[in-house]
Design an enzyme around this catalytic site. Sequence first.
Site, short mmCIF file in Angstrom:
data_model
loop_
_atom_site.label_atom_id
_atom_site.label_comp_id
_atom_site.label_asym_id
_atom_site.label_seq_id
_atom_site.Cartn_x
_atom_site.Cartn_y
_atom_site.Cartn_z
N GLU A 175 15.77 -10.48 26.69
CA GLU A 175 14.57 -9.64 26.68
C GLU A 175 13.56 -10.18 27.68
OE1 GLU A 175 13.07 -9.04 22.73
OE2 GLU A 175 14.83 -7.94 22.07
N HIS A 225 3.36 -2.43 24.06
CA HIS A 225 4.79 -2.41 24.43
C HIS A 225 4.98 -1.38 25.53
CE1 HIS A 225 9.13 -2.20 24.19
NE2 HIS A 225 9.12 -3.24 23.37
N ARG A 279 5.26 -8.39 29.02
CA ARG A 279 4.95 -7.02 28.59
C ARG A 279 3.63 -6.49 29.14
NH1 ARG A 279 7.06 -7.30 22.26
NH2 ARG A 279 9.26 -6.99 22.77
N ARG A 297 2.37 -12.12 23.27
CA ARG A 297 3.56 -12.60 22.55
C ARG A 297 4.82 -12.46 23.38
NH1 ARG A 297 7.47 -9.99 19.58
NH2 ARG A 297 6.33 -8.01 19.48
N ASP A 314 -5.89 -3.42 7.64
CA ASP A 314 -6.55 -3.65 6.34
C ASP A 314 -6.76 -5.14 6.04
OD1 ASP A 314 -6.11 -0.96 6.22
OD2 ASP A 314 -4.48 -1.09 4.77
N LYS A 371 0.81 -1.22 0.00
CA LYS A 371 0.00 0.00 0.00
C LYS A 371 0.85 1.26 0.00
CE LYS A 371 -2.19 1.09 3.88
NZ LYS A 371 -3.01 0.97 5.11
N SER A 402 8.06 -12.58 17.00
CA SER A 402 7.27 -12.13 15.84
C SER A 402 8.03 -12.33 14.53
CB SER A 402 6.87 -10.66 16.01
OG SER A 402 8.01 -9.86 16.27
N LEU A 403 9.26 -11.85 14.44
CA LEU A 403 10.04 -12.07 13.22
C LEU A 403 10.25 -13.56 12.99
CD1 LEU A 403 12.78 -9.27 13.37
CD2 LEU A 403 10.68 -9.30 12.03
N LEU A 408 11.05 -1.73 10.87
CA LEU A 408 11.26 -0.94 12.09
C LEU A 408 11.71 -1.78 13.28
CD1 LEU A 408 8.08 1.34 11.98
CD2 LEU A 408 10.39 1.96 11.28
N ALA A 409 11.61 -3.11 13.17
CA ALA A 409 11.88 -3.99 14.32
C ALA A 409 13.30 -3.80 14.83
CB ALA A 409 11.63 -5.44 13.93
N SER A 445 8.18 -4.75 10.10
CA SER A 445 9.40 -5.56 10.11
C SER A 445 10.63 -4.69 9.95
CB SER A 445 9.35 -6.60 8.99
OG SER A 445 8.33 -7.53 9.20
N HIS A 490 1.46 -2.43 20.12
CA HIS A 490 2.68 -2.93 19.48
C HIS A 490 2.43 -4.14 18.60
CE1 HIS A 490 6.94 -3.58 18.99
NE2 HIS A 490 6.92 -4.76 19.59
#
Length: 524
Positions: free
Chosen positions: A112, A228, A274, A366, A207, A33, A371-372, A43-44, A41, A331
């Site tokens: 983490e 987050h 989190r 999560r 979307d 889009k 996620s990745l 920005l991760a 991704s 997040h």
Amino acid sequence: MIKADVIIIGSGIAALQLAVHLNEDKNVRLLTKSKLRLSNSYLAQGGIAAAIGVNDHPSKHLTDTLEAGRFHNHLEAAKQIIYEAPSLIRDISGKGNVFDMDSNGEFSLGMEGAHREHRIVHSGGDATGKNLSEYFIEKLPPNLKVEEDSFAYELVLNSEGTRCIGVKVKRQDESQEIYYGNHIILATGGCGQLYKYSSNAKTVTGDGIALAYLAGAEIMDMEFIQFHPTLLFVNGDTKGLISEAVRGEGAILVDENGTPIMEGVHPFKDLAPRHIVSQTIHEYLKNGSQVYLDITSIKNFKNRFPQITELCEKHGVDLTKGKIPVVPGSHFMMGGIKTDLIGRTSIPGLYAIGESACTGLHGANRLASNSLLEGLYQGKKLAEWLNTVQQDPIEIEVSNHKKGCQRSRKLPDIQEIQEFMMERVGIVRSEMSLKKQKKWLEQFKLEEISSFDHFSISELTKIFMLFTANLITEAALQRTESRGGHYRMDFPTEDNERWLRKSIIQQKWEMEKRYEQIETALTT
């Protein structure tokens, strides 16, 4: 009218991993889009969780995932993804110099929240998403055509309404195009921009979930939104993510007097799951106190976190003072379009991968840096399956059950949607706030829209945001308990029946771990 074998909608890690693993004899279109590099991704910051350390094991990683997910996870899905994580990392590392290594040539592993081991593989310090995306972009095959500024606004079904065979797209000039394909893949990300405070890219407005829902696909677990704990907060607005890896390196959360706020809240303190950290910060903010990340214990902060340093300095935060102002923000969405492990939805021909999909890996909350991992897993597995499946001819005759063009009532501003979602369906919820939001959403009479062709991209963005907001609100009303990313102040505890489920899962998993330990001992 354009035909392709595979149409990918989205440009995050899941989409890129899929694209580079498809056979080059396939005609593939990737529609996004906005721009190829504008995604969550990219920005991760944190990294990818994988049990590759000397003292680590996938069973430990799985246990942490289940506990963070409050045992709402799909056990078998979580197990398969997590056990494949080490090979996914090693496969990428063996083909390119992507990940950070230590002085001994081993993976440099970070820590983490809610992890019991150092298992976060990262790249460029805090530029993992960017570097991994660029790695895949360089490998995009010649049979793939990327089309930017292409807004997908409706899925096309066959004449019986039983199979997805295409997607309608609008360009920036509002011109329209229909793409037909054997396999339509939604890799559109989550819905973070439904909220006033968010770490997500501006384009992530739900979307794909709305498209799938309107086509009749099954949607699940929409009440579980992860907030987050640490977004940079300057002049009353969020400016970007401050990775959990910062707390993994030793930063602590303090109030304006320098008092640690996570002491006595959870055994993991600042590295608690989190939802617990976010709820704690939320309470402080509600009581008028500002919260900061105290980074004074981290040596060489600028070298370890170059992107975060740049972000802070850009917005006037003096890092020499050792404190970064933070607030929680939306997040990640644990729910989404229900799929199996490779991304197949309830509609033949339609797939969803990455954050838009719900495999059951994440449960109610999560685990950081899973996620990745999920995107890498689904992208590769779906490509392998598509490379072997026989393709039937595309049926161009389509269902024409929509008649005319009935426009919706006056649409709200995006800022109004975001503010109400943050206030009423945010970190803390109640029956009263949720019903208030439900009533507000009902005034737009979305169900009366019979065609989307004549709406502008701006209008469609709002409409899809409202549809997705309604899915979240409705799901949050139905779940009369608190679990993970879903906190109801009127039902503040987890349901006893679900704790029974936890007990059963734990017993089963403890038994499997014991068998694995025996097998390992016998082989060594």
